[in-house]
Write an enzyme that holds these catalytic residues in place. Structure first.
Site, short mmCIF file in Angstrom:
data_model
loop_
_atom_site.label_atom_id
_atom_site.label_comp_id
_atom_site.label_asym_id
_atom_site.label_seq_id
_atom_site.Cartn_x
_atom_site.Cartn_y
_atom_site.Cartn_z
CG HIS A 204 33.76 3.18 64.55
ND1 HIS A 204 35.20 4.09 64.81
CD2 HIS A 204 33.81 4.06 65.27
CE1 HIS A 204 36.11 5.18 64.69
NE2 HIS A 204 34.54 5.89 64.89
S1 FES Z 1 36.22 0.20 63.37
FE1 FES Z 1 36.37 2.29 63.42
S2 FES Z 1 38.66 3.12 63.24
FE2 FES Z 1 38.01 0.51 63.84
#
Ligand code: FES
Length: 176
Positions: free
Chosen positions: A141
């Site tokens: 993410h």
């Molecule tokens: S940014 Fe979501 S698991 Fe690393």
């Protein structure tokens, strides 16, 4: 920063995947010292959480290695002076999870960063030497950690944890 040339840092993307330094040490010692080896932890004990020793000698400046302790990936980074300077130039109070670089490394061994390589968002494995802060980038993410393993950008709420470890010599650490 991710724009360093390969000529400057020919080994920066070299990752040495070391299953466990301790396992190799135990295996090597067994041939020569059968009696002593009986007193070392066996593989199942190591997997259950026994401390492991890691020889840092092969890790060149600018390189990272990944070892496993208690089933978790542990990144060990041999930081460059530039990485250390950048980590220490940050206004700590401005960080999402304020912590000084000095508090995250061992005094006298500032070039070594040791962190648990599990993103504090949802547990993906970040990639070393990626992202905007010459630290770690989580591809799941987009969380970005700096060269001290501190969260700088993205949804992760906290810094990469520093596991318990100590230097047993100038070139060897014990994790756990
Ligand atoms: S940014 Fe979501 S698991 Fe690393």
């Amino acid at each position: 920063m991710t724009t360093a040339s390969s000529a400057d840092h020919p080994t920066r993307r070299d990752f040495l995947f070391v299953a466990t330094g301790a396992a190799a040490t135990v295996g090597g010692a067994a041939a020569l010292w059968p009696f002593i080896s009986q007193m070392n932890p066996d593989a199942s004990t190591i997997a259950a959480g026994a401390p492991i020793e890691v020889d840092l000698t092969p890790v060149a400046e600018g390189q990272d290695i990944k070892v496993f302790w208690r089933g978790k990936p542990i990144y060990i980074s041999h930081r460059t002076k530039k990485q250390i300077d950048e980590a220490r130039a940050v206004n700590v109070a401005s960080l999402p999870d304020p912590q000084s670089d000095e508090a995250r490394v061992k005094s006298g061994h500032e070039q070594w960063l040791v962190v648990i390589g599990i993103c504090t968002h949802l547990g993906c494995i970040p990639i070393a030497h990626e992202g905007n802060y010459d630290g770690f980038f989580c591809p799941c993410h987009g969380s970005q950690y700096d060269s001290s393993g501190r969260i700088r950008q993205g949804p992760a709420p906290a810094n990469l944890p520093v596991p318990p470890y100590q230097f047993v010599s100038d070139t060897k650490i014990q994790i756990g």
